[in-house]
Design a protein around this motif. Structure first.
Motif, short mmCIF file in Angstrom:
data_model
loop_
_atom_site.label_atom_id
_atom_site.label_comp_id
_atom_site.label_asym_id
_atom_site.label_seq_id
_atom_site.Cartn_x
_atom_site.Cartn_y
_atom_site.Cartn_z
N ARG A 68 -9.71 3.24 -8.56
CA ARG A 68 -10.75 4.06 -9.19
C ARG A 68 -10.41 5.52 -8.94
NH1 ARG A 68 -15.58 3.78 -4.92
NH2 ARG A 68 -14.23 3.29 -3.21
N GLN A 69 -10.90 6.37 -9.85
CA GLN A 69 -10.62 7.78 -9.75
C GLN A 69 -11.69 8.58 -10.45
OE1 GLN A 69 -7.08 9.15 -11.80
NE2 GLN A 69 -6.86 10.89 -10.43
N ALA A 70 -12.22 9.55 -9.74
CA ALA A 70 -13.12 10.50 -10.38
C ALA A 70 -12.26 11.53 -11.09
CB ALA A 70 -14.00 11.17 -9.32
N ILE A 128 -2.40 -18.63 7.18
CA ILE A 128 -2.52 -17.80 8.38
C ILE A 128 -3.95 -17.31 8.45
CG2 ILE A 128 -1.73 -15.70 9.53
CD1 ILE A 128 0.86 -15.90 8.02
N GLU A 129 -4.54 -17.40 9.63
CA GLU A 129 -5.91 -16.93 9.79
C GLU A 129 -5.94 -15.42 9.71
OE1 GLU A 129 -8.38 -18.34 12.88
OE2 GLU A 129 -7.57 -20.35 12.77
N GLY A 130 -7.02 -14.90 9.19
CA GLY A 130 -7.19 -13.46 9.11
C GLY A 130 -6.75 -12.92 7.76
N CYS A 131 -7.08 -11.66 7.55
CA CYS A 131 -6.69 -10.99 6.33
C CYS A 131 -6.48 -9.52 6.66
CB CYS A 131 -7.75 -11.18 5.25
SG CYS A 131 -9.36 -10.54 5.72
N TYR A 132 -5.93 -8.80 5.72
CA TYR A 132 -5.62 -7.40 5.91
C TYR A 132 -6.35 -6.60 4.85
CZ TYR A 132 -2.24 -9.55 8.88
OH TYR A 132 -1.67 -10.32 9.86
N ASP A 133 -7.26 -5.74 5.30
CA ASP A 133 -8.05 -4.92 4.40
C ASP A 133 -7.37 -3.56 4.27
OD1 ASP A 133 -9.86 -6.98 4.26
OD2 ASP A 133 -11.16 -6.15 5.81
N ILE A 134 -7.11 -3.18 3.04
CA ILE A 134 -6.44 -1.92 2.77
C ILE A 134 -7.39 -1.06 1.93
CG2 ILE A 134 -4.46 -0.79 1.69
CD1 ILE A 134 -3.65 -2.60 4.01
N ARG A 135 -7.60 0.15 2.39
CA ARG A 135 -8.44 1.08 1.64
C ARG A 135 -7.90 2.48 1.90
NH1 ARG A 135 -14.98 1.49 1.83
NH2 ARG A 135 -15.09 2.85 0.03
N THR A 136 -7.47 3.15 0.84
CA THR A 136 -6.88 4.48 0.99
C THR A 136 -7.09 5.27 -0.29
OG1 THR A 136 -4.89 5.68 1.69
CG2 THR A 136 -4.57 3.81 0.21
N ALA A 137 -6.73 6.52 -0.25
CA ALA A 137 -6.81 7.38 -1.44
C ALA A 137 -5.60 8.30 -1.44
CB ALA A 137 -8.09 8.21 -1.42
N PRO A 147 -8.82 12.14 -6.21
CA PRO A 147 -7.75 11.23 -5.78
C PRO A 147 -7.91 9.83 -6.38
CG PRO A 147 -9.32 11.52 -4.02
CD PRO A 147 -9.74 12.45 -5.11
N VAL A 148 -6.81 9.14 -6.48
CA VAL A 148 -6.83 7.73 -6.88
C VAL A 148 -7.16 6.94 -5.64
CG1 VAL A 148 -5.49 5.81 -7.80
CG2 VAL A 148 -5.13 8.12 -8.69
N GLN A 149 -8.22 6.15 -5.69
CA GLN A 149 -8.61 5.33 -4.54
C GLN A 149 -8.11 3.91 -4.75
OE1 GLN A 149 -12.82 5.80 -3.91
NE2 GLN A 149 -12.67 8.01 -3.88
N LEU A 150 -7.56 3.35 -3.71
CA LEU A 150 -6.98 2.00 -3.74
C LEU A 150 -7.69 1.16 -2.68
CD1 LEU A 150 -4.64 0.05 -4.58
CD2 LEU A 150 -3.28 1.13 -2.80
N CYS A 209 0.83 -1.20 0.00
CA CYS A 209 0.00 0.00 0.00
C CYS A 209 0.87 1.26 0.00
CB CYS A 209 -0.92 -0.01 1.21
SG CYS A 209 -1.90 1.49 1.38
N ASP A 210 1.86 1.30 0.86
CA ASP A 210 2.73 2.47 0.97
C ASP A 210 3.51 2.69 -0.32
OD1 ASP A 210 3.90 4.65 2.42
OD2 ASP A 210 5.71 3.43 2.62
N TYR A 211 4.03 1.63 -0.89
CA TYR A 211 4.82 1.74 -2.12
C TYR A 211 3.96 2.26 -3.27
CZ TYR A 211 8.12 0.52 -5.80
OH TYR A 211 8.97 0.58 -6.87
N ILE A 212 2.77 1.68 -3.42
CA ILE A 212 1.89 2.08 -4.52
C ILE A 212 1.44 3.53 -4.35
CG2 ILE A 212 -0.35 1.66 -5.60
CD1 ILE A 212 0.13 -1.35 -4.92
N THR A 213 0.99 3.89 -3.15
CA THR A 213 0.51 5.27 -2.94
C THR A 213 1.65 6.28 -3.11
OG1 THR A 213 0.74 5.07 -0.54
CG2 THR A 213 -1.43 4.65 -1.47
N ASP A 214 2.85 5.94 -2.66
CA ASP A 214 3.97 6.86 -2.81
C ASP A 214 4.30 7.08 -4.28
OD1 ASP A 214 6.14 8.49 -1.64
OD2 ASP A 214 7.42 6.99 -2.62
#
Length: 175
Positions: free
Chosen positions: A133-135, A151-160, A139-142, A53-58
């Motif tokens: 997605r982007q209007a 491994i149990e569980g998952c990681y939900d990432i949502r940012t713009a 902003p570009v929304q990810l 997430c950090d790499y893509i948004t940067d």
């Protein structure tokens, strides 16, 4: 009168008690070691999810060109970055085979997630939202979900993120 020293029976008794204590302690130590290993795997999984997430948004933020309308689609985002030759070239973030990848302007693809030994991640859409997605002018929304296998569980990432080229309206006259 007693002779100084240990008798064979006393030595065997001490050895037996030591073996019994060790046998009782080993399962607890093994369980603790397993818990530590599982915690390390979970930590690595969360680090990988947030690294992507950090790499893509940067990289989107630092894109050197304003976002054209076709640069962002459901499963890919094209950015402009300086290549080794100093020219602006297109780079594309995409999900392929459930792995985040960076497609270089040469056509070569580099994985951002996956490939680590022992842990594999599935990158899937978050709540049926597109990855990107982007209007227009917005902003570009990810949005994505990273599910580590085994491994149990998952990681939900949502940012713009708003690319700086769009924020400063590069190419438009200053008013």
């Amino acid at each position: 009168m007693k002779r100084p020293g240990f008798l064979l029976a006393e030595a065997l008794l001490a050895l037996g008690l030591t073996a019994a204590l060790a046998a009782a302690a080993f399962p607890a130590i093994a369980k603790l070691a397993g818990a530590v290993t599982e915690r390390e795997r979970r930590l690595h999984a969360s680090e990988t999810a947030f690294f992507a997430c950090d790499y893509i948004t940067d990289k989107i933020r630092q894109s050197r060109r304003r976002s054209p309308t076709d640069a962002v689609s459901d499963s890919r985002c094209i950015i402009a970055a300086h290549a080794e030759d100093g020219k602006l070239r297109p780079y594309t973030f995409l999900v392929e085979e459930r792995v985040w990848k960076l497609k270089l302007y040469t056509g070569r693809k580099q994985p951002l997630t996956g490939g680590e030994e022992g842990i594999h991640y599935d990158v899937v859409p978050f709540e049926d939202l597109p990855y990107f997605r982007q209007a227009p002018g917005g902003p570009v929304q990810l949005a994505y979900r990273m599910q580590p296998q085994g491994i149990e569980g998952c990681y939900d990432i949502r940012t713009a993120v708003l690319p700086l080229a769009d924020f400063f309206r590069m190419g438009e006259p200053y008013e």
